[in-house]
Design an enzyme around this catalytic site. Sequence first.
Site, PDB file in Angstrom:
ATOM      1  N   ASP A 356      -0.085 -15.605 -12.221  1.00 29.01           N
ATOM      2  CA  ASP A 356      -0.032 -14.417 -11.370  1.00 29.01           C
ATOM      3  C   ASP A 356       0.876 -14.663 -10.181  1.00 29.01           C
ATOM      4  O   ASP A 356       1.680 -13.821  -9.803  1.00 29.01           O
ATOM      5  CB  ASP A 356      -1.435 -14.024 -10.891  1.00 29.01           C
ATOM      6  CG  ASP A 356      -2.138 -15.147 -10.128  1.00 29.01           C
ATOM      7  OD1 ASP A 356      -1.834 -16.325 -10.382  1.00 29.01           O
ATOM      8  OD2 ASP A 356      -2.992 -14.855  -9.278  1.00 29.01           O
ATOM      9  N   ARG A 360      -1.193 -19.180  -4.339  1.00 34.98           N
ATOM     10  CA  ARG A 360      -2.619 -19.000  -4.077  1.00 34.98           C
ATOM     11  C   ARG A 360      -3.491 -19.372  -5.276  1.00 34.98           C
ATOM     12  O   ARG A 360      -4.402 -20.149  -5.175  1.00 34.98           O
ATOM     13  CB  ARG A 360      -2.854 -17.540  -3.680  1.00 34.98           C
ATOM     14  CG  ARG A 360      -4.262 -17.246  -3.226  1.00 34.98           C
ATOM     15  CD  ARG A 360      -4.430 -15.759  -3.008  1.00 34.98           C
ATOM     16  NE  ARG A 360      -4.370 -15.009  -4.235  1.00 34.98           N
ATOM     17  CZ  ARG A 360      -3.919 -13.757  -4.329  1.00 34.98           C
ATOM     18  NH1 ARG A 360      -3.468 -13.138  -3.266  1.00 34.98           N
ATOM     19  NH2 ARG A 360      -3.917 -13.137  -5.491  1.00 34.98           N
ATOM     20  N   GLU A 361      -3.209 -18.761  -6.423  1.00 32.92           N
ATOM     21  CA  GLU A 361      -4.093 -18.946  -7.571  1.00 32.92           C
ATOM     22  C   GLU A 361      -3.440 -19.722  -8.711  1.00 32.92           C
ATOM     23  O   GLU A 361      -4.083 -20.457  -9.419  1.00 32.92           O
ATOM     24  CB  GLU A 361      -4.573 -17.584  -8.075  1.00 32.92           C
ATOM     25  CG  GLU A 361      -5.400 -16.865  -7.050  1.00 32.92           C
ATOM     26  CD  GLU A 361      -5.871 -15.517  -7.522  1.00 32.92           C
ATOM     27  OE1 GLU A 361      -6.234 -15.394  -8.702  1.00 32.92           O
ATOM     28  OE2 GLU A 361      -5.868 -14.568  -6.713  1.00 32.92           O
ATOM     29  N   ASP A 368      -1.724  -9.429 -15.844  1.00 32.02           N
ATOM     30  CA  ASP A 368      -0.418  -9.458 -15.195  1.00 32.02           C
ATOM     31  C   ASP A 368       0.689  -9.587 -16.235  1.00 32.02           C
ATOM     32  O   ASP A 368       1.671  -8.841 -16.205  1.00 32.02           O
ATOM     33  CB  ASP A 368      -0.335 -10.634 -14.210  1.00 32.02           C
ATOM     34  CG  ASP A 368      -1.383 -10.545 -13.111  1.00 32.02           C
ATOM     35  OD1 ASP A 368      -2.533 -10.214 -13.412  1.00 32.02           O
ATOM     36  OD2 ASP A 368      -1.033 -10.805 -11.939  1.00 32.02           O
ATOM     37  N   TRP A 422      -6.549  -6.249 -19.173  1.00 36.03           N
ATOM     38  CA  TRP A 422      -6.345  -7.697 -19.057  1.00 36.03           C
ATOM     39  C   TRP A 422      -6.540  -8.322 -20.450  1.00 36.03           C
ATOM     40  O   TRP A 422      -5.615  -8.880 -21.031  1.00 36.03           O
ATOM     41  CB  TRP A 422      -7.322  -8.284 -18.022  1.00 36.03           C
ATOM     42  CG  TRP A 422      -6.767  -8.291 -16.620  1.00 36.03           C
ATOM     43  CD1 TRP A 422      -6.353  -9.391 -15.922  1.00 36.03           C
ATOM     44  CD2 TRP A 422      -6.546  -7.169 -15.748  1.00 36.03           C
ATOM     45  NE1 TRP A 422      -5.891  -9.016 -14.680  1.00 36.03           N
ATOM     46  CE2 TRP A 422      -5.999  -7.666 -14.546  1.00 36.03           C
ATOM     47  CE3 TRP A 422      -6.748  -5.804 -15.864  1.00 36.03           C
ATOM     48  CZ2 TRP A 422      -5.655  -6.838 -13.470  1.00 36.03           C
ATOM     49  CZ3 TRP A 422      -6.412  -4.979 -14.800  1.00 36.03           C
ATOM     50  CH2 TRP A 422      -5.875  -5.492 -13.625  1.00 36.03           C
ATOM     51  N   GLU A 648       2.908  -8.837  -4.318  1.00 36.20           N
ATOM     52  CA  GLU A 648       1.692  -8.443  -5.023  1.00 36.20           C
ATOM     53  C   GLU A 648       1.201  -7.070  -4.540  1.00 36.20           C
ATOM     54  O   GLU A 648       0.730  -6.255  -5.325  1.00 36.20           O
ATOM     55  CB  GLU A 648       0.604  -9.494  -4.721  1.00 36.20           C
ATOM     56  CG  GLU A 648      -0.778  -9.149  -5.218  1.00 36.20           C
ATOM     57  CD  GLU A 648      -1.790 -10.222  -4.869  1.00 36.20           C
ATOM     58  OE1 GLU A 648      -1.528 -11.001  -3.927  1.00 36.20           O
ATOM     59  OE2 GLU A 648      -2.820 -10.294  -5.549  1.00 36.20           O
TER      60      GLU A 648
HETATM   61  C1  BGC Z   1      -4.649 -11.965  -9.022  1.00 36.60           C
HETATM   62  C2  BGC Z   1      -4.063 -10.972  -9.954  1.00 36.60           C
HETATM   63  C3  BGC Z   1      -5.074 -10.613 -10.981  1.00 36.60           C
HETATM   64  C4  BGC Z   1      -6.213 -10.004 -10.231  1.00 36.60           C
HETATM   65  C5  BGC Z   1      -7.322  -9.488 -11.072  1.00 36.60           C
HETATM   66  C6  BGC Z   1      -5.799 -11.342  -8.331  1.00 36.60           C
HETATM   67  O1  BGC Z   1      -6.428 -12.168  -7.428  1.00 36.60           O
HETATM   68  O2  BGC Z   1      -3.717 -12.520  -8.160  1.00 36.60           O
HETATM   69  O3  BGC Z   1      -2.780 -10.891 -10.133  1.00 36.60           O
HETATM   70  O4  BGC Z   1      -4.653  -9.921 -12.076  1.00 36.60           O
HETATM   71  O5  BGC Z   1      -6.718 -10.838  -9.240  1.00 36.60           O
HETATM   72  O6  BGC Z   1      -7.323  -8.191 -10.941  1.00 36.60           O
END
Ligand code: BGC
Length: 767
Positions: A356, A360-361, A368, A422, A648
């Site tokens: 994503d 951060r993640e 995505d 998703w 984002e």
């Molecule tokens: C992420 C996204 C992800 C979403 C879930 C976020 O924290 O960065 O890109 O799809 O959470 O809806």
Amino acid sequence: MVSLEEYFIEPEKCINKKKFQPVSYLRRKFSLVKEISKAELNITALGLYKGYINGKAISDQIFMPGFTYYKKRVQYQTYDVTSLLKKGLNVISVMLGDGWYRGKIGIFSKRYFYGEKTKLSAVLNVNFVDGTTDTITTDNRWNATQNGPILKSDWKDGEVYDARRELIGWTELDYDDSNWHEIYQGVYNGAIDPSEGEKILEHERFTPEILKTPDGSTVLDFKQNLFGYVEFTVSGKSGHKVKLTHGEALDENGNFTLKNLIANGLLGARGTFQEIKYILKDGIQTYKPNFTAHGFQYVKIENWPEEVKVENFTSIAIYSDMEQLGSFECSNPLVNQLVSNSRWSQKSNFMDIPTDCPQRERAGWTGDIACYSSTATYLMNVNKFLAKWLKDVALQQTEEGCIASIVPDVGLPSFADGAAGWADAVIIIPYVLYQAYGNEKILEDQYESMVKWMSFLEGRAKKTHSSRWLKKNPYKNYTIDYGFHWGEWQEPGRPMSTDAIKGFFKPDFEVATAYYAHSAYLMAKIAAILGKSEDAENYSTLFENVKKAYRYNYTSNGIVNSNRQCKYIRPVAFGLISEEEKIVNITKLNELIKENNYKIGTGFLTTPYVLQMLSDYNFVETAYNLLENTERPSWLYEVKKGATTIWENWNGIDDKGKPTDSFNHYLMGSVIGFLFSHVAGIRSLEPGYNKVSIKPLPGGSFKFVNCIYRSVTGLIESAWKIEGSKFILNVEVPVDAEIHLPDGTVYYVSKGKHVFSCTLKHHVERI
Ligand code: BGC
């Protein structure tokens, strides 16, 4: 024969889980008694490895063996190492770091998620000139140490490196490792698959500008947001400590910040995050990280022992090595920058798995990539890259067929799995790869997991009717009113936290039912392609039924009534209503957008479709107005604010200049697909561009477009310009093609270069 499963070793006896573990160093000397004709090294790790033979790196690939769902599989790499070996004594040495296996991963920065001790397995097969062979493995003749310079190497936190502890010459034959300790037997029960993705390599390099920010800090601005690391040269006294912190933004006061990435400390990223702590040895020294990288454009430098000079710092972009396929240039320079931003967000997030965001993640969010995949296929060849990841999507699927929100797993609670838009990635992405590259095998390979997902959905629709209104509903068995759903996600002005809470307590079942229909529709097509006619018929009947349910439940006689743009787009894009109804709804959408001063209102799920739907229903100028708008929220607002990647959040920088959320999420860059398929008009009429249509779409301020797409069948070019009221189109096609001019004329041409022109009747010159 590769038999890596028998040879796993562990370099640590016991570990203190509360602390970070230093990187392990391992080596083994061996003798080869004859002339070598060929030697191949098969190697893998649970953790990340870097290997050397006789002092030379075995490869320029980094972050190996890559990220897979380690609970079930790991990949191994095969390297031809013939030229690194010699007759006589040799040494193989390996560094082993935490990586995704036991470093911090995902939204909650979980540690030790896949395991506690790193493991290595290697088999070196040597063929001699006389036809005999020898095999060197990770047996008990290896030595290891943790007394090296890398005291900590965490995937998200960063690295702590003490140059005074360097093991000078540790990869060379004559290094004395007699004070290293023995290694321990390890076990891995998952599958060990040959590496199938693209190589992860270092790519572009950037030199910074030096900023002195208002709070007195020294900050490097590399001018390009990316995923990678900084290589630096420094000289000073032994024991001096420097710190580099990597971020994507300056705050409203012009100071370096990580606040947009740490989300108020909620995401387990408090304290240390994207940091390099380096302790100097004496003299001049050069360093770059080993088992970590960061998402960044800015680097805050602390305690630098000498003058900060630009020539001492280079940022290096890291991503999977995909072939560049498409380029797009037009007369609006802001749009050109937008294309570049999307390409850079793709590069930053196509790092062995589609993430994503790279800071951060760093997680493989399925939604995505489902939304962005079609655009991705235009910019780069993502065939191998996504096929590798899809294997893990299937492996992580539950017995009941539920597909995860994140693949590979990073510890997100399972209630969030099976989310509409998703989880449907399991069907959408293989179909996109089939369309773009003619990859029919991916449909076969993934078919079983797609079918399982469909039966999960069928079960979900039939068994649960939590809402009272559904009890007497004639279509209740074709309506999804159960489960957690992220919903449209990231519409302007709707904070993530609100959407996430809604997803749990008040999920949007309109989205859920729409995706149920869409997946059934795609399955009918996929089954037909694979010659499974009975399945094809069943899925198309299912599609018709869910379609009816959708129309009945979420529209009034096919007409939508909402103040949200997404609600009009979804039923049209997924073909859930009749042609006449589509026209009415897109006309209403057009009005809504006009009232909104041509500002975008969509989130993750419908942004890929909004401009296509408008222009397909003849609202071309509205599509262009949205595209070229520079007021917030819009694509070009980001560009005007200096973005070099896609944000984002549409409101990524507010009026006061405050940054919010990630600055490197490719998803909203899904608009780039529209530039290729509509503005340049390059479309595939048969999978893999075996037949092509070129249907350019002039509009907005655009005076010219130069677009190239290197399809699997060959180069396609669509280049158009407007001279007065004359429209001139140059095309090149590798196969038979239909050419549709803006005045409605159609030409049928064969392979080669062609020029066309026509008069633009309704073209209104814009200022
Ligand atoms: C992420 C996204 C992800 C979403 C879930 C976020 O924290 O960065 O890109 O799809 O959470 O809806």
